[in-house]
Design a protein around this motif. Structure first.
Motif, mmCIF file in Angstrom:
data_model
loop_
_atom_site.group_PDB
_atom_site.id
_atom_site.type_symbol
_atom_site.label_atom_id
_atom_site.label_comp_id
_atom_site.label_asym_id
_atom_site.label_seq_id
_atom_site.Cartn_x
_atom_site.Cartn_y
_atom_site.Cartn_z
ATOM 1 N N GLU A 1 0.828 -1.213 0.000
ATOM 2 C CA GLU A 1 0.000 0.000 0.000
ATOM 3 C C GLU A 1 0.861 1.261 0.000
ATOM 4 O O GLU A 1 0.315 2.374 0.031
ATOM 5 N N HIS B 1 4.182 0.473 -7.489
ATOM 6 C CA HIS B 1 4.243 1.528 -6.477
ATOM 7 C C HIS B 1 4.303 2.926 -7.089
ATOM 8 O O HIS B 1 4.965 3.145 -8.092
ATOM 9 N N VAL C 1 -2.318 6.495 -1.310
ATOM 10 C CA VAL C 1 -1.073 5.738 -1.229
ATOM 11 C C VAL C 1 -0.339 6.162 0.040
ATOM 12 O O VAL C 1 -0.132 7.356 0.270
ATOM 13 N N GLN D 1 -9.331 1.549 -13.231
ATOM 14 C CA GLN D 1 -8.194 0.636 -13.261
ATOM 15 C C GLN D 1 -8.233 -0.275 -14.483
ATOM 16 O O GLN D 1 -7.226 -0.487 -15.157
ATOM 17 N N GLU E 1 -7.344 6.874 -5.224
ATOM 18 C CA GLU E 1 -7.627 5.471 -5.542
ATOM 19 C C GLU E 1 -6.538 4.556 -5.017
ATOM 20 O O GLU E 1 -6.318 3.460 -5.545
ATOM 21 N N ALA E 2 -5.858 4.990 -3.972
ATOM 22 C CA ALA E 2 -4.884 4.130 -3.285
ATOM 23 C C ALA E 2 -3.827 3.539 -4.221
ATOM 24 O O ALA E 2 -3.315 2.450 -3.981
ATOM 25 N N GLY E 3 -3.532 4.270 -5.307
ATOM 26 C CA GLY E 3 -2.500 3.767 -6.216
ATOM 27 C C GLY E 3 -2.971 2.630 -7.109
ATOM 28 O O GLY E 3 -2.165 1.820 -7.563
ATOM 29 N N ALA E 4 -4.279 2.593 -7.396
ATOM 30 C CA ALA E 4 -4.824 1.494 -8.201
ATOM 31 C C ALA E 4 -4.248 1.469 -9.616
ATOM 32 O O ALA E 4 -4.135 0.401 -10.220
ATOM 33 N N TYR F 1 -0.687 0.220 -9.335
ATOM 34 C CA TYR F 1 -0.724 -1.212 -9.016
ATOM 35 C C TYR F 1 -0.678 -2.053 -10.283
ATOM 36 O O TYR F 1 -0.156 -3.166 -10.281
ATOM 37 N N THR G 1 -7.225 -0.450 2.393
ATOM 38 C CA THR G 1 -6.460 0.205 1.334
ATOM 39 C C THR G 1 -6.037 -0.804 0.264
ATOM 40 O O THR G 1 -6.068 -0.506 -0.935
ATOM 41 N N GLN H 1 -6.915 -0.514 -3.582
ATOM 42 C CA GLN H 1 -5.826 -0.536 -4.564
ATOM 43 C C GLN H 1 -6.103 -1.534 -5.694
ATOM 44 O O GLN H 1 -5.682 -1.345 -6.825
ATOM 45 N N ARG H 2 -6.812 -2.603 -5.354
ATOM 46 C CA ARG H 2 -7.171 -3.596 -6.370
ATOM 47 C C ARG H 2 -8.536 -3.282 -6.997
ATOM 48 O O ARG H 2 -9.104 -4.111 -7.713
#
Lengths: 341, 341, 341, 341
Positions: free
Chosen positions: A76, A100, A134, C66, C91-94, C97, D228, D232-233
């Motif tokens: 994460e 990342h 992130v 995504q 988007e939490a780094g989707a 990812y 998270t 992320q997914r």
């Protein structure tokens, strides 16, 4: 042709080639487990005054950055870097390739400000909605930076303190470490740097080797099964001797530092010449990269007889160009340049 | 100590070291764009009789496999390999790391059967539910295989025909290509192999170089922006000269093939010795790797004076071990082994 | 409790629940191949006046972003977005990812400037060193933006033109599309938007559905095996009927647009109230999200009886907060709010 | 048309639709933090007799498998599964997409043998070369399996013991858990299963819900920042109420188990009918999926009036087909089938 294009235009220091030849027919096991690689690692630990350090020899800077960052971050997390950081702009998305994000903060002549890092981290961890973002998981800096500048001892202490305050590892990209440590402007030693960082790499490719960067986890903090993680990323060399021999030579009798010193002396001479010739420096770099604002016409003409790098557009009539010295630069080359400027 | 542990226990052929030394101070541009790398690539195209081939010099076998496979597959695709294939078992999941499944089919002494590949592909594309499955997108084989065996010309024609029938590229891992092509059992030439494959790599690391594998896209079919894809995977060498010089030497005056021939001669001598001493061969390998079923007691004793590889458990009392020859094996080493067996 | 917290605090429009109940025991095949899903897709194509469009029903906005972005980009490419873009920050780094960088450009009240996009693309493709950088491969915008603003018809034409000039697809995130299209400030129709974009999604979750976003590839340009790509990312719903029924209802007799209109009317009422009460608007939003700069004391007090969102810090004494209306907002709720402000 | 095609051909149990309607206009916060979702999670913890369990509601089985496996494995690890396991064959490479290999072991009517798992793990950790291989990091099984079979209590104890011996988490895919627990052949309770597993999911989609799977980390062992990781997914639902309401209903007054029992009763009736009609069962399944070997001609004819699934080719004249019952199967449907067989 005369070339100041980069610090990787020549091969390797002759002592390295000699050692490769001398050890060439010794049968050695593969994958970095050979005695010469072990000797190199021991010498590096000693030079860093870090007896618990774990050292791994990799082949290039982007590879080292990619492997260190992706193996130390949790899923994460992203890595904080200056907006000018190599991992952010010049590695073709190698960090993102591993899943990342690079979280960029403003670049101050290539450097992060520890105050800004602290403010960013404080705000992030105070934000109740951060579950949708992130997580910052590491701080990346380069020493010297991509613009040739150096963090002072105080600045590095500051960054290291912020990192420890928030529990984030501090990672230093030392692609040109020799040229940083030997700069007159540097008030840090290698052991001090090793003490402040959690992980860093000692650049070989740009500092006298044919290939190779030595990643140092400074306090026994290498990720578990790190060799497997290297292999998984396609970066485990079968003939570990190739990097082992080179770092063993570089860290024997201080060769690495002598090579750094030579490049810095040549850079001083180059810089003096540039100023003498009325060139305008783009940035005040105390290391081996010198950035000059040059009229486009002059650039075109000079290129007929000297190789150097285009860095960036400056304005309609001028560009920023880069001249590099290295361990291999000859004083005569600078004299020759003097005639052409 | 006497060692038959692998084909990468020595450094490089002396002609390579010599060339590295000779060109050492020539200033060359980075990233494989230098004249020596271009020369190496031209020589390889010529040796392959493939004038439209695109050649890229990478640093290791796993890296080459990872980059070629991940850059040629579409996202929904996986790569077909024998269950014993290197990409399937000995690369720490480097293919899966890039998001792709290795689809394994039975291994016949290391080889895929073209009939089984055809049957698998026919069944897959006939299955109405295949939208929920990984699409086969490439066929991977090694030549020689991980068990030292070789595809015959007919077998390779068969596989190539199946691949073309279904529109899948055929990729050949040639980590030990020199030792395959120069085997007495080989009825194929390099140009023929290049003609049957869509992409393959010519192994340097195990065949006389310090480092380096030459990836050949045989008919101008390299993925767009392939240099960027290499960089993105952390594998672009700054000093491209390092691999350029080596392949330039290897492909001058047929050195690569002579090195292969030497290893094969040594393997013949080794094999004769093993049989003479009553050793039981695990597999009938016509190349430089010889696999022997040996009592565990004998292994333990022999290890005191010779290095060789444990391969696999055979039964409670015996193991399979591997002895390798290479371009660097000396006849005297085999004579010495004779005294110890 | 009174709530203006978001546009997803209620369930679904009653007509949707009714349709779910009515069709509940019809046995339907899975994975979106059922007749109701097909009907929904046909209705969407018709509403977009895009007979060659390909429509896929996904479950959420981050998932849609995504999947669309990662399946349309080539490996060496990243997606351009405003620095405030949802894909960039929330988007939490989707996107990362999946291996891709988000290339951020300045945000002008949530919007990209087509001039700045053109300048960025021109500079990138003119840079001789771009092989070491992430290639721009798509432009992402949201309509309405994360700040409630709208691109005008001219602005969208401009962006679309730049994208086509450089061969990049234009992707529009329509999480709140109904609220954009029905705003008085909107001078675009859905067919026009569909014509300008290469791919976009029609938000269901925030516009009256329980779940679901309809991804529209506007001109038959869905990536090959797109269903498999959805499955590979874990996002293929077994009971496709769930989203099928909902979009079928939303696009029958213009319900989707009526729901949008209602939210916009309520937003107008809310905005008038806020201004009447002397609130200071942070941004001039013509859609269903209203951003207010409010003293921290007032926020604390108001929270006792109303739910709304903290957006960002404004200064030491004030914060930015957000009030949302939706298809489900009742006029009475705004009257009630009037008493509390 | 009469359909035994799968256990997801109908919508949801009426009590679920009713609850959705009843709660429809309650304003609830998003992302699974609402009171109804919390209630559902509490009920699940209670049904599992696992007070420290952490429960997360996801939307589908492949999504649950992908998220659980990729978030619990370390980077160098893969997941062990039977060669017939859903994650291995029918998820379009969703596990590999996240960078991890599925390590397959033989399938015994859909099940792993704990002896074979132990032998595999022992051999792996004893292998000195395992640094070049994917580390086993988790064991995946399905209960019931893809072939309808069940692990006995003893078998599950055996697997759980092996996992704990080697420190690997045991993960159980319970897409059809209700149909496993309520089978007459099942000698396990839900609390026992929860006690033996480290993580498992309770299938909703196939057992009475419109959508939803409840992932249970049985002893407070959810990965850090799991929400998270879900985001992320791309799999975090904005309207968490949708799954919350459903699981709240399913775990009120034992509805989930009653639905399971009904499907099992219907499966018994179906199985008796099939045997009575002289059909040959492919496997002895005690759960809701019944596999029959049927002549291709009969299949073709029967398909005119009944929907069922093609499973696999059996021989030139026969195929394996699958008939499913579910919570929604009516006894009359089986009577109707009787007339057609």
């Amino acid at each position: 042709m005369l070339s100041f294009e980069s610090d990787y235009i020549e091969g390797a220091h002759p002592a390295i080639l000699e050692a490769l030849e001398k050890t060439n027919f010794e049968p050695l096991p593969g994958y970095g487990t050979d005695a010469i690689s072990l000797s190199a690692k021991a010498r590096i630990r000693e030079a860093c005054a870090a007896p618990n350090a774990e050292v791994f020899l990799l082949s290039g800077g982007t590879s080292a950055n990619q492997i260190v960052i992706s193996s130390m971050l949790r899923q994460e997390e992203g890595v904080i870097a200056a907006s000018t950081g190599h991992v952010s702009v010049h590695e073709a998305g190698a960090i993102e390739y591993t899943g990342h994000k690079v979280l960029t903060l403003p670049s101050h002549e290539g450097k992060l400000s520890s105050e800004e890092v602290r403010a960013f981290l404080s705000a992030f961890f105070a934000d109740a909605n951060n579950e949708h973002m992130v997580f910052p998981g590491m701080v990346y800096i380069s020493f010297p930076t991509e613009l040739g500048t150096l963090y002072s001892r105080d600045e590095l202490f500051g960054l290291s303190a912020v990192c420890r305050e928030f529990g984030l590892p501090l990672y230093i990209d030392g692609a040109r470490l020799a040229y940083g440590l030997e700069s007159a402007a540097c008030d840090l030693t290698l052991p001090e740097l090793a003490h402040l960082a959690d992980v860093f790499y000692i650049g070989g490719t740009k500092c006298g080797a044919l290939i190779g960067e030595a990643v140092v986890f400074t306090h026994g903090n290498a990720p578990r099964h790190f060799v497997t993680l290297i292999k998984q990323r396609g970066a485990l060399l079968a003939k570990g001797r190739l990097t082992g021999v080179q770092f063993d030579v570089l860290f024997t009798d201080g060769l690495y530092f002598r090579l750094g010193r030579h490049a810095i002396e040549m850079a001083g001479k180059l810089r003096a010449l540039l100023l003498e010739k009325g060139c305008r420096l783009y940035i005040d770099s105390p290391t081996n990269q010198q950035f000059v604002i040059m009229p486009n016409g002059q650039i075109k003409k000079l290129r007929e007889s000297v190789a150097f790098s285009f860095w960036d557009r400056f304005d309609d009539e001028n560009s920023i160009v880069r001249f590099c010295t290295s361990w291999a630069t000859k004083p005569e080359s600078i004299d020759e340049l003097a005639k052409l400027l």
